[in-house]
Enzyme design. Structure first.
Site, PDB file in Angstrom:
ATOM      1  N   ASP A 178      14.589  -4.167 -12.008  1.00  0.00           N
ATOM      2  CA  ASP A 178      14.424  -3.555 -10.946  1.00  0.00           C
ATOM      3  C   ASP A 178      12.658  -3.166 -10.696  1.00  0.00           C
ATOM      4  O   ASP A 178      12.238  -2.250 -11.370  1.00  0.00           O
ATOM      5  CB  ASP A 178      14.957  -2.280 -10.709  1.00  0.00           C
ATOM      6  N   ASP A 376      10.619  -7.238  -3.669  1.00  0.00           N
ATOM      7  CA  ASP A 376      11.611  -6.115  -4.413  1.00  0.00           C
ATOM      8  C   ASP A 376      12.698  -6.989  -5.127  1.00  0.00           C
ATOM      9  O   ASP A 376      13.396  -7.703  -4.204  1.00  0.00           O
ATOM     10  CB  ASP A 376      12.200  -5.205  -3.393  1.00  0.00           C
TER      11      ASP A 376
END
Length: 496
Positions: A178, A376
Protein backbone atom coordinates in the site's frame (compact mmCIF):
# COMPACT_ATOMS: atom_id res chain seq x y z
CA UNK A 1 20.79 42.70 -45.11
CA UNK A 2 17.02 42.49 -44.79
CA UNK A 3 16.96 39.41 -46.99
CA UNK A 4 19.64 37.75 -44.86
CA UNK A 5 17.64 38.49 -41.72
CA UNK A 6 14.47 37.17 -43.37
CA UNK A 7 16.23 34.00 -44.43
CA UNK A 8 17.69 33.54 -40.95
CA UNK A 9 14.28 34.08 -39.36
CA UNK A 10 12.69 31.67 -41.87
CA UNK A 11 15.26 28.97 -41.10
CA UNK A 12 14.86 29.50 -37.35
CA UNK A 13 11.10 29.24 -37.57
CA UNK A 14 11.39 26.17 -39.81
CA UNK A 15 13.76 24.53 -37.33
CA UNK A 16 11.43 25.36 -34.45
CA UNK A 17 8.43 23.99 -36.38
CA UNK A 18 10.23 20.75 -37.24
CA UNK A 19 11.39 20.38 -33.62
CA UNK A 20 7.89 21.00 -32.29
CA UNK A 21 6.38 18.55 -34.78
CA UNK A 22 8.98 15.97 -33.79
CA UNK A 23 8.11 16.31 -30.10
CA UNK A 24 4.40 16.20 -30.82
CA UNK A 25 4.69 13.12 -33.00
CA UNK A 26 6.91 11.40 -30.48
CA UNK A 27 4.32 11.69 -27.70
CA UNK A 28 1.18 11.84 -29.84
CA UNK A 29 -0.86 8.64 -29.43
CA UNK A 30 -2.68 6.99 -32.30
CA UNK A 31 -6.44 7.73 -32.47
CA UNK A 32 -7.57 4.16 -31.73
CA UNK A 33 -6.33 0.95 -30.19
CA UNK A 34 -7.68 -2.60 -30.04
CA UNK A 35 -9.33 -4.24 -27.05
CA UNK A 36 -9.10 -8.04 -26.98
CA UNK A 37 -12.62 -8.77 -25.71
CA UNK A 38 -12.27 -12.56 -25.82
CA UNK A 39 -9.08 -12.59 -23.74
CA UNK A 40 -10.57 -10.28 -21.11
CA UNK A 41 -13.67 -12.42 -20.73
CA UNK A 42 -11.60 -15.59 -20.55
CA UNK A 43 -9.64 -14.04 -17.67
CA UNK A 44 -12.85 -13.34 -15.74
CA UNK A 45 -13.79 -17.02 -15.92
CA UNK A 46 -10.27 -18.05 -14.91
CA UNK A 47 -10.54 -16.12 -11.62
CA UNK A 48 -12.75 -18.81 -10.12
CA UNK A 49 -10.19 -21.53 -10.75
CA UNK A 50 -7.45 -19.67 -8.87
CA UNK A 51 -6.34 -20.89 -5.48
CA UNK A 52 -2.90 -21.10 -3.90
CA UNK A 53 -1.16 -21.53 -7.25
CA UNK A 54 0.61 -18.21 -6.70
CA UNK A 55 2.63 -19.67 -3.84
CA UNK A 56 3.46 -22.81 -5.83
CA UNK A 57 4.70 -20.71 -8.77
CA UNK A 58 6.72 -18.27 -6.69
CA UNK A 59 9.99 -20.19 -6.40
CA UNK A 60 10.32 -20.82 -10.14
CA UNK A 61 9.42 -17.21 -10.95
CA UNK A 62 11.92 -15.86 -8.44
CA UNK A 63 14.69 -17.95 -9.96
CA UNK A 64 13.72 -16.76 -13.43
CA UNK A 65 13.66 -13.13 -12.27
CA UNK A 66 17.07 -13.56 -10.67
CA UNK A 67 18.55 -14.85 -13.90
CA UNK A 68 17.03 -12.05 -15.97
CA UNK A 69 18.13 -9.32 -13.57
CA UNK A 70 21.57 -10.74 -13.02
CA UNK A 71 20.83 -11.40 -9.34
CA UNK A 72 22.15 -7.97 -8.42
CA UNK A 73 22.94 -7.73 -4.70
CA UNK A 74 21.89 -4.08 -4.74
CA UNK A 75 18.27 -5.06 -5.45
CA UNK A 76 15.76 -6.16 -2.85
CA UNK A 77 13.08 -8.00 -4.81
CA UNK A 78 9.80 -9.67 -3.89
CA UNK A 79 6.98 -11.10 -6.00
CA UNK A 80 3.56 -9.42 -6.26
CA UNK A 81 0.22 -11.25 -6.55
CA UNK A 82 -3.33 -10.04 -7.18
CA UNK A 83 -5.75 -10.76 -4.32
CA UNK A 84 -7.67 -13.51 -6.11
CA UNK A 85 -4.44 -15.43 -6.85
CA UNK A 86 -3.92 -15.78 -3.09
CA UNK A 87 -7.40 -16.77 -1.98
CA UNK A 88 -10.48 -17.72 -4.03
CA UNK A 89 -12.97 -14.88 -4.24
CA UNK A 90 -15.88 -16.59 -2.44
CA UNK A 91 -18.38 -14.91 -4.80
CA UNK A 92 -20.87 -16.73 -6.96
CA UNK A 93 -19.84 -15.06 -10.21
CA UNK A 94 -17.68 -12.32 -11.67
CA UNK A 95 -20.46 -9.72 -11.45
CA UNK A 96 -20.71 -10.24 -7.69
CA UNK A 97 -16.92 -10.10 -7.38
CA UNK A 98 -16.86 -6.82 -9.31
CA UNK A 99 -19.55 -5.33 -7.08
CA UNK A 100 -17.52 -6.22 -3.97
CA UNK A 101 -14.36 -4.77 -5.50
CA UNK A 102 -16.10 -1.50 -6.31
CA UNK A 103 -17.66 -1.20 -2.85
CA UNK A 104 -14.26 -1.76 -1.31
CA UNK A 105 -12.70 0.75 -3.68
CA UNK A 106 -15.32 3.41 -2.91
CA UNK A 107 -14.66 3.01 0.82
CA UNK A 108 -10.94 3.46 0.32
CA UNK A 109 -11.34 6.57 -1.83
CA UNK A 110 -13.66 8.15 0.73
CA UNK A 111 -11.05 7.53 3.39
CA UNK A 112 -8.15 8.97 1.37
CA UNK A 113 -10.16 12.03 0.33
CA UNK A 114 -11.19 12.68 3.93
CA UNK A 115 -7.59 12.42 5.16
CA UNK A 116 -6.35 14.90 2.56
CA UNK A 117 -9.22 17.33 3.15
CA UNK A 118 -8.67 17.28 6.92
CA UNK A 119 -4.91 17.66 6.50
CA UNK A 120 -5.47 20.67 4.26
CA UNK A 121 -7.45 22.22 7.13
CA UNK A 122 -4.58 21.52 9.52
CA UNK A 123 -6.15 18.53 11.30
CA UNK A 124 -3.60 15.82 12.07
CA UNK A 125 -4.24 12.12 12.68
CA UNK A 126 -3.09 12.51 16.27
CA UNK A 127 -5.89 15.04 16.83
CA UNK A 128 -8.59 12.59 15.71
CA UNK A 129 -10.42 10.54 18.34
CA UNK A 130 -8.19 7.60 19.36
CA UNK A 131 -9.45 4.15 20.25
CA UNK A 132 -6.62 3.45 22.70
CA UNK A 133 -6.15 5.22 26.01
CA UNK A 134 -3.25 5.75 28.36
CA UNK A 135 -1.66 3.62 31.11
CA UNK A 136 -3.73 0.85 32.75
CA UNK A 137 -6.67 1.28 30.39
CA UNK A 138 -4.35 0.74 27.45
CA UNK A 139 -3.50 -2.75 28.68
CA UNK A 140 -7.12 -3.74 28.11
CA UNK A 141 -7.51 -1.86 24.80
CA UNK A 142 -7.17 -4.83 22.52
CA UNK A 143 -10.03 -6.67 24.22
CA UNK A 144 -12.19 -3.66 25.04
CA UNK A 145 -12.69 -2.17 21.57
CA UNK A 146 -15.94 -2.85 19.79
CA UNK A 147 -16.57 -2.24 16.12
CA UNK A 148 -18.08 -3.76 13.01
CA UNK A 149 -16.46 -6.86 11.53
CA UNK A 150 -16.79 -6.52 7.76
CA UNK A 151 -15.56 -8.87 5.08
CA UNK A 152 -12.24 -7.80 3.63
CA UNK A 153 -13.78 -8.18 0.17
CA UNK A 154 -16.09 -5.29 1.04
CA UNK A 155 -13.44 -3.01 2.55
CA UNK A 156 -10.31 -1.64 1.00
CA UNK A 157 -6.75 -0.65 1.56
CA UNK A 158 -5.01 -2.60 -1.19
CA UNK A 159 -5.38 -5.25 -3.85
CA UNK A 160 -1.86 -6.61 -4.42
CA UNK A 161 -0.04 -8.97 -2.09
CA UNK A 162 3.57 -9.99 -1.58
CA UNK A 163 5.07 -12.90 0.31
CA UNK A 164 7.07 -11.61 3.29
CA UNK A 165 8.94 -13.59 5.93
CA UNK A 166 8.24 -12.24 9.45
CA UNK A 167 10.67 -12.91 12.31
CA UNK A 168 13.48 -15.43 12.83
CA UNK A 169 12.97 -18.11 11.76
CA UNK A 170 10.93 -16.46 9.01
CA UNK A 171 7.18 -17.13 9.02
CA UNK A 172 5.88 -16.58 5.48
CA UNK A 173 2.89 -14.25 5.30
CA UNK A 174 0.94 -12.55 2.50
CA UNK A 175 1.08 -8.78 3.02
CA UNK A 176 -0.92 -6.12 1.19
CA UNK A 177 1.25 -3.53 -0.55
CA UNK A 178 0.00 0.00 0.00
CA UNK A 179 1.58 3.24 -1.22
CA UNK A 180 -1.15 5.10 0.67
CA UNK A 181 0.00 3.95 4.14
CA UNK A 182 3.16 4.28 6.23
CA UNK A 183 2.81 1.92 9.19
CA UNK A 184 3.38 -1.76 8.44
CA UNK A 185 1.62 -4.32 10.62
CA UNK A 186 0.81 -8.00 10.89
CA UNK A 187 -1.89 -9.90 12.80
CA UNK A 188 -0.47 -11.41 15.99
CA UNK A 189 -1.30 -13.99 18.61
CA UNK A 190 -2.92 -13.74 21.06
CA UNK A 191 -5.88 -12.47 19.02
CA UNK A 192 -8.59 -10.45 20.69
CA UNK A 193 -10.25 -10.19 17.30
CA UNK A 194 -8.47 -11.33 14.13
CA UNK A 195 -10.04 -11.75 10.70
CA UNK A 196 -9.55 -14.77 8.44
CA UNK A 197 -6.16 -14.98 6.69
CA UNK A 198 -4.53 -17.47 4.35
CA UNK A 199 -1.58 -18.27 6.66
CA UNK A 200 -1.41 -19.13 10.38
CA UNK A 201 -1.48 -15.98 12.52
CA UNK A 202 2.03 -14.85 13.51
CA UNK A 203 3.05 -15.67 17.08
CA UNK A 204 5.76 -13.25 18.29
CA UNK A 205 6.93 -15.70 20.97
CA UNK A 206 8.12 -17.99 18.15
CA UNK A 207 10.55 -15.36 16.83
CA UNK A 208 13.97 -14.75 18.37
CA UNK A 209 14.17 -11.28 16.74
CA UNK A 210 10.92 -9.80 18.10
CA UNK A 211 11.53 -6.76 20.31
CA UNK A 212 8.84 -4.59 21.89
CA UNK A 213 9.27 -0.84 21.38
CA UNK A 214 9.45 1.31 24.53
CA UNK A 215 7.00 4.15 25.17
CA UNK A 216 9.76 6.73 25.38
CA UNK A 217 11.44 5.74 22.11
CA UNK A 218 11.56 8.06 19.09
CA UNK A 219 9.88 5.32 17.03
CA UNK A 220 6.86 5.30 19.33
CA UNK A 221 6.69 9.10 19.26
CA UNK A 222 6.62 8.95 15.43
CA UNK A 223 3.23 7.23 15.47
CA UNK A 224 0.15 9.37 14.80
CA UNK A 225 -1.79 7.56 17.55
CA UNK A 226 -0.01 5.71 20.36
CA UNK A 227 -0.37 4.83 24.02
CA UNK A 228 1.65 3.17 26.76
CA UNK A 229 1.02 -0.32 28.16
CA UNK A 230 2.11 -0.73 31.80
CA UNK A 231 4.26 2.41 31.52
CA UNK A 232 6.72 0.56 29.29
CA UNK A 233 5.43 -0.93 26.03
CA UNK A 234 4.35 1.21 23.08
CA UNK A 235 0.90 0.54 21.65
CA UNK A 236 -0.14 1.69 18.19
CA UNK A 237 -3.40 2.30 16.37
CA UNK A 238 -3.96 2.79 12.64
CA UNK A 239 -7.47 3.75 11.53
CA UNK A 240 -8.68 3.71 7.93
CA UNK A 241 -11.29 5.97 6.41
CA UNK A 242 -13.81 3.14 5.99
CA UNK A 243 -14.05 2.65 9.76
CA UNK A 244 -11.65 -0.30 10.00
CA UNK A 245 -8.58 -0.28 12.22
CA UNK A 246 -5.73 -2.26 13.74
CA UNK A 247 -4.57 -2.00 17.36
CA UNK A 248 -1.72 -3.75 19.15
CA UNK A 249 1.90 -3.59 20.29
CA UNK A 250 4.55 -1.73 18.35
CA UNK A 251 7.76 -3.72 17.89
CA UNK A 252 10.83 -4.23 15.76
CA UNK A 253 11.23 -7.40 13.73
CA UNK A 254 13.24 -9.03 10.99
CA UNK A 255 11.61 -9.09 7.54
CA UNK A 256 12.69 -11.27 4.64
CA UNK A 257 11.57 -10.45 1.12
CA UNK A 258 12.01 -13.10 -1.55
CA UNK A 259 15.55 -14.44 -1.77
CA UNK A 260 17.10 -11.23 -0.41
CA UNK A 261 19.02 -11.10 2.84
CA UNK A 262 16.90 -10.51 5.98
CA UNK A 263 16.26 -6.89 6.92
CA UNK A 264 16.57 -6.38 10.66
CA UNK A 265 14.99 -3.97 13.16
CA UNK A 266 12.00 -2.93 11.06
CA UNK A 267 9.37 -1.21 13.18
CA UNK A 268 5.89 -2.65 12.64
CA UNK A 269 2.64 -3.20 14.45
CA UNK A 270 1.78 -6.52 16.05
CA UNK A 271 -2.01 -6.34 15.80
CA UNK A 272 -4.15 -8.12 18.37
CA UNK A 273 -7.45 -6.44 17.40
CA UNK A 274 -7.91 -5.99 13.64
CA UNK A 275 -11.40 -5.08 12.56
CA UNK A 276 -12.97 -4.86 9.12
CA UNK A 277 -9.77 -5.27 7.21
CA UNK A 278 -8.32 -7.70 4.69
CA UNK A 279 -9.45 -11.25 4.10
CA UNK A 280 -6.50 -13.50 3.16
CA UNK A 281 -3.62 -11.08 3.84
CA UNK A 282 -1.87 -11.24 7.21
CA UNK A 283 -1.30 -7.49 7.32
CA UNK A 284 0.05 -4.55 5.38
CA UNK A 285 3.42 -3.35 4.12
CA UNK A 286 3.36 0.47 4.13
CA UNK A 287 5.11 1.95 1.10
CA UNK A 288 4.28 5.63 1.68
CA UNK A 289 6.76 8.47 2.16
CA UNK A 290 6.40 8.85 5.95
CA UNK A 291 9.21 8.15 8.41
CA UNK A 292 7.77 4.78 9.47
CA UNK A 293 7.17 3.41 5.96
CA UNK A 294 9.14 0.38 4.82
CA UNK A 295 11.17 2.29 2.15
CA UNK A 296 12.03 5.01 4.69
CA UNK A 297 13.20 2.48 7.27
CA UNK A 298 15.25 0.73 4.60
CA UNK A 299 16.82 4.07 3.69
CA UNK A 300 15.83 3.36 0.09
CA UNK A 301 15.18 6.43 -2.05
CA UNK A 302 14.02 4.32 -4.98
CA UNK A 303 11.57 1.47 -5.38
CA UNK A 304 9.38 0.19 -8.18
CA UNK A 305 6.59 -2.26 -8.85
CA UNK A 306 4.71 -3.66 -11.79
CA UNK A 307 1.11 -4.75 -11.29
CA UNK A 308 -0.08 -7.67 -13.38
CA UNK A 309 -3.72 -7.95 -14.47
CA UNK A 310 -5.89 -8.30 -11.36
CA UNK A 311 -7.62 -11.33 -12.91
CA UNK A 312 -4.31 -13.07 -13.60
CA UNK A 313 -2.70 -15.94 -11.70
CA UNK A 314 0.79 -14.72 -12.63
CA UNK A 315 2.92 -12.41 -10.51
CA UNK A 316 5.41 -9.59 -10.93
CA UNK A 317 7.96 -7.88 -8.69
CA UNK A 318 8.41 -5.15 -6.12
CA UNK A 319 12.01 -3.89 -6.13
CA UNK A 320 13.95 -1.63 -3.79
CA UNK A 321 17.07 0.02 -5.16
CA UNK A 322 18.33 -0.24 -8.72
CA UNK A 323 17.89 2.18 -11.60
CA UNK A 324 14.53 4.01 -11.33
CA UNK A 325 14.71 5.46 -14.86
CA UNK A 326 11.63 4.96 -17.02
CA UNK A 327 10.21 5.64 -20.46
CA UNK A 328 7.82 8.38 -19.25
CA UNK A 329 8.59 10.61 -16.27
CA UNK A 330 6.53 12.91 -14.10
CA UNK A 331 7.61 15.28 -11.34
CA UNK A 332 7.03 14.06 -7.78
CA UNK A 333 5.31 16.84 -5.85
CA UNK A 334 5.47 17.50 -2.09
CA UNK A 335 2.45 18.16 0.10
CA UNK A 336 3.67 19.88 3.25
CA UNK A 337 0.54 18.80 5.15
CA UNK A 338 0.43 15.16 3.99
CA UNK A 339 3.77 13.41 3.48
CA UNK A 340 2.45 9.86 2.94
CA UNK A 341 1.03 10.07 -0.59
CA UNK A 342 2.92 10.25 -3.88
CA UNK A 343 1.69 13.37 -5.69
CA UNK A 344 2.63 13.74 -9.33
CA UNK A 345 2.48 16.55 -11.86
CA UNK A 346 -0.34 15.42 -14.16
CA UNK A 347 -0.91 18.12 -16.79
CA UNK A 348 -3.68 16.66 -18.96
CA UNK A 349 -5.54 13.67 -20.42
CA UNK A 350 -5.85 12.71 -24.06
CA UNK A 351 -8.52 10.80 -26.01
CA UNK A 352 -8.21 9.68 -29.62
CA UNK A 353 -4.79 11.29 -30.03
CA UNK A 354 -5.82 14.77 -28.85
CA UNK A 355 -5.31 16.39 -25.45
CA UNK A 356 -8.64 17.39 -23.89
CA UNK A 357 -9.55 20.94 -22.87
CA UNK A 358 -9.36 20.33 -19.12
CA UNK A 359 -7.96 23.19 -16.99
CA UNK A 360 -4.56 22.15 -15.56
CA UNK A 361 -5.81 23.39 -12.17
CA UNK A 362 -8.09 20.31 -12.09
CA UNK A 363 -5.01 18.18 -11.40
CA UNK A 364 -2.98 20.60 -9.29
CA UNK A 365 -2.58 20.99 -5.55
CA UNK A 366 -3.56 24.35 -4.07
CA UNK A 367 -1.46 26.35 -1.59
CA UNK A 368 -3.25 24.77 1.35
CA UNK A 369 -2.38 21.22 0.27
CA UNK A 370 -5.83 20.28 -1.05
CA UNK A 371 -6.36 18.78 -4.49
CA UNK A 372 -3.54 17.44 -6.65
CA UNK A 373 -3.07 13.98 -8.15
CA UNK A 374 -1.65 10.92 -6.39
CA UNK A 375 -0.48 7.53 -7.66
CA UNK A 376 -1.95 4.84 -5.41
CA UNK A 377 -1.42 1.08 -5.52
CA UNK A 378 -4.47 0.31 -3.38
CA UNK A 379 -7.14 2.31 -5.22
CA UNK A 380 -8.48 0.35 -8.18
CA UNK A 381 -10.32 2.87 -10.37
CA UNK A 382 -8.86 6.26 -11.29
CA UNK A 383 -10.85 9.15 -9.80
CA UNK A 384 -11.05 12.61 -11.36
CA UNK A 385 -12.77 15.82 -10.37
CA UNK A 386 -16.31 15.74 -11.74
CA UNK A 387 -15.81 18.29 -14.51
CA UNK A 388 -12.58 16.66 -15.67
CA UNK A 389 -14.24 13.24 -15.64
CA UNK A 390 -17.23 14.49 -17.64
CA UNK A 391 -14.95 15.94 -20.31
CA UNK A 392 -13.00 12.68 -20.52
CA UNK A 393 -16.10 10.48 -20.61
CA UNK A 394 -17.87 12.57 -23.24
CA UNK A 395 -14.83 12.49 -25.51
CA UNK A 396 -14.55 8.71 -25.15
CA UNK A 397 -18.28 8.20 -25.82
CA UNK A 398 -18.03 10.35 -28.95
CA UNK A 399 -15.10 8.30 -30.21
CA UNK A 400 -16.83 4.99 -29.41
CA UNK A 401 -20.18 5.69 -31.06
CA UNK A 402 -20.02 2.42 -33.00
CA UNK A 403 -20.12 0.37 -29.79
CA UNK A 404 -23.55 -0.63 -28.38
CA UNK A 405 -24.29 1.07 -25.05
CA UNK A 406 -25.85 -0.65 -22.06
CA UNK A 407 -26.87 0.46 -18.56
CA UNK A 408 -24.30 1.58 -16.00
CA UNK A 409 -22.92 -0.64 -13.25
CA UNK A 410 -22.19 0.64 -9.73
CA UNK A 411 -19.87 3.67 -9.98
CA UNK A 412 -19.51 3.18 -13.77
CA UNK A 413 -21.93 5.29 -15.82
CA UNK A 414 -20.54 4.37 -19.26
CA UNK A 415 -20.86 0.71 -20.23
CA UNK A 416 -21.06 -1.32 -23.45
CA UNK A 417 -22.44 -4.69 -24.51
CA UNK A 418 -19.53 -6.41 -26.29
CA UNK A 419 -20.96 -9.94 -26.10
CA UNK A 420 -20.26 -12.02 -29.16
CA UNK A 421 -17.26 -9.92 -30.22
CA UNK A 422 -13.67 -11.11 -30.29
CA UNK A 423 -12.15 -7.61 -30.37
CA UNK A 424 -13.13 -3.97 -30.87
CA UNK A 425 -11.34 -0.74 -31.71
CA UNK A 426 -11.68 1.96 -29.05
CA UNK A 427 -10.36 5.52 -28.68
CA UNK A 428 -6.87 5.74 -27.24
CA UNK A 429 -6.61 7.22 -23.73
CA UNK A 430 -3.37 8.80 -22.54
CA UNK A 431 -2.08 10.55 -19.41
CA UNK A 432 0.04 13.65 -20.07
CA UNK A 433 2.83 15.10 -17.96
CA UNK A 434 5.06 18.20 -18.21
CA UNK A 435 7.62 18.55 -21.03
CA UNK A 436 5.50 16.66 -23.54
CA UNK A 437 5.60 13.32 -21.72
CA UNK A 438 2.64 10.99 -22.37
CA UNK A 439 1.72 7.54 -21.05
CA UNK A 440 -0.55 5.73 -23.51
CA UNK A 441 -2.82 3.26 -21.71
CA UNK A 442 -3.62 -0.17 -23.13
CA UNK A 443 -7.33 -0.55 -23.91
CA UNK A 444 -7.76 -3.20 -21.19
CA UNK A 445 -6.65 -0.60 -18.62
CA UNK A 446 -9.71 1.57 -19.14
CA UNK A 447 -12.43 -0.60 -20.71
CA UNK A 448 -12.89 -3.46 -18.26
CA UNK A 449 -15.30 -6.41 -17.94
CA UNK A 450 -17.79 -6.27 -15.06
CA UNK A 451 -19.24 -9.72 -15.73
CA UNK A 452 -18.38 -12.79 -17.77
CA UNK A 453 -21.05 -12.28 -20.42
CA UNK A 454 -19.66 -9.25 -22.26
CA UNK A 455 -20.51 -6.08 -20.30
CA UNK A 456 -17.53 -3.71 -20.34
CA UNK A 457 -17.36 -0.33 -18.58
CA UNK A 458 -15.21 2.77 -18.92
CA UNK A 459 -12.98 2.42 -15.86
CA UNK A 460 -12.76 6.01 -14.64
CA UNK A 461 -15.04 7.61 -12.08
CA UNK A 462 -15.90 11.12 -10.84
CA UNK A 463 -15.30 12.40 -7.33
CA UNK A 464 -16.60 15.40 -5.43
CA UNK A 465 -13.20 15.67 -3.75
CA UNK A 466 -10.53 18.02 -5.06
CA UNK A 467 -8.10 15.08 -5.06
CA UNK A 468 -7.49 12.98 -8.20
CA UNK A 469 -6.17 9.41 -7.87
CA UNK A 470 -4.46 7.27 -10.51
CA UNK A 471 -5.58 3.76 -9.59
CA UNK A 472 -4.08 0.33 -10.08
CA UNK A 473 -6.32 -0.68 -13.01
CA UNK A 474 -4.73 2.11 -15.04
CA UNK A 475 -1.26 1.10 -13.78
CA UNK A 476 -1.51 -2.57 -14.80
CA UNK A 477 1.32 -3.83 -16.98
CA UNK A 478 3.47 -0.75 -16.33
CA UNK A 479 6.50 -0.60 -14.04
CA UNK A 480 6.00 2.41 -11.79
CA UNK A 481 9.22 3.67 -10.17
CA UNK A 482 9.46 6.19 -7.34
CA UNK A 483 12.66 8.21 -6.93
CA UNK A 484 12.24 10.41 -3.87
CA UNK A 485 15.84 11.67 -3.99
CA UNK A 486 15.29 13.25 -7.41
CA UNK A 487 11.52 13.87 -7.00
CA UNK A 488 10.56 11.82 -10.06
CA UNK A 489 8.00 9.10 -10.77
CA UNK A 490 8.60 7.11 -13.94
CA UNK A 491 6.44 4.74 -15.98
CA UNK A 492 7.73 1.96 -18.22
CA UNK A 493 5.07 -0.08 -20.06
CA UNK A 494 5.48 -3.84 -20.47
CA UNK A 495 8.28 -4.23 -17.91
CA UNK A 496 6.81 -6.66 -15.41
Amino acid sequence: MASVLSLTLFLSLTHLLVFSMGRELQSHPTPTTTLNVAASLQATRHVFSLSSTAEQQEQAELESAGEEEGSSKSLLTVRLHPREAVKPSGHEDYAALTAARLRRDAARVRGISARVALAAKGVKHSEMEPLIEEDEEASEAASGIEGPVVSGMQQGSGEYFSRVGIGQPAHEQYMVLDTGSDVSWVQCEPCSDCYDQADPVFNPTSSSSYRAVGCDSSVCRSLDVSACRNNSTCMYQVSYGDGSYTVGDFATETLTLGQSAPVRNIALGCGHDNEGLFVAAAGLLGLGQGALSFPSQLGSHTFSYCLVDRDSSSSSTLQFGGDPAGTVTAPLMHNRRMNTFYYIGLSGIGVGGSVLSIPPSSFQMDEGGDGGTIVDSGTAITRLQSQAYTTLRDAFVKGAQALPRTSGVSLFDTCYDLSGRASVDVPTVSLHFPEGQALVLPAKNYLVPVDSTGTFCFAFAPTNSQLSIIGNVQQQGTRVAFDTANSVVSFTPNKC
